[in-house]
Design a protein around this motif. Structure first.
Motif: not given
Length: 186
Positions: A86, A88, A128, A132, A153, A155
């Motif tokens: 993601n 972010n 990463w 988030a 996931t 971010y």
């Protein structure tokens, strides 16, 4: 980690499990009281969760399945999970796509680099994180982790850029340039 054998809601046996290449291997002794279907669940101690295993065996009255040398060896495929990236709040670029998806439970995941040239105005890419807000587990490119029993996931992690204000005298012949003691600025 353990595997439990269930007939309905009743646990009939529990044994250690060996996980290899996304498969669960266990040797169990099951005795049927009637013709019954035995199902299996995997307890993952490190994540404190129970997973259903898609494999079942029939028992029969008075017949013990698994008496040596004919032990029942469970060979079940474990669930698969995905890793997604993601940006972010990135302002430029694309997130990497992990072409190794899906992953078997417990298999090794290698974290990808910022291959899509993600950028965020005023920030520098710093790897990463599993949250988030960057407050959980951080990973650099090429770091590895074992796939948990859930999708993951990752971010983009951003650190704010610092800027320094410098004054230039511009060829002045009198006085001194001021010094900004508040440097650096975000």
């Amino acid at each position: 980690d353990k595997v439990g054998v269930f007939v309905g809601d009743e646990c009939r046996a529990v044994e250690n499990v060996i996980i290899n290449d996304g498969k669960a291997y266990v040797t169990l002794l099951i005795q049927g009281e009637t013709i019954e279907t035995a199902t299996f669940k995997l307890y993952d101690k490190s994540n404190d969760i129970v997973l259903d295993i898609e494999d079942e065996h029939q028992t029969s009255p008075g017949n013990k399945i698994g008496i040596p040398p004919n032990y029942l060896t469970l060979n079940a495929t474990l669930p698969e999970f995905t890793v997604t990236y993601n940006g972010n709040d990135s302002t430029v670029g694309t997130v990497p796509v992990d072409n190794n998806n899906p992953y078997d439970y417990t298999s090794t995941v290698t974290v990808l680099d910022n291959t899509g040239s993600l950028e965020k105005t005023g920030y520098t890419f710093a790897g990463w994180n599993t949250k988030a807000d960057g407050t959980s587990t951080s990973y650099a490119a090429n770091a590895t982790f074992n796939m948990p029993a859930s999708d993951v996931t990752l971010y983009a992690k951003w650190t704010i850029n610092n800027y320094t204000v410098t004054y230039e005298g511009n060829d002045s012949t009198v006085g001194t340039v001021p010094v900004d003691n508040n440097n650096p600025y975000d």
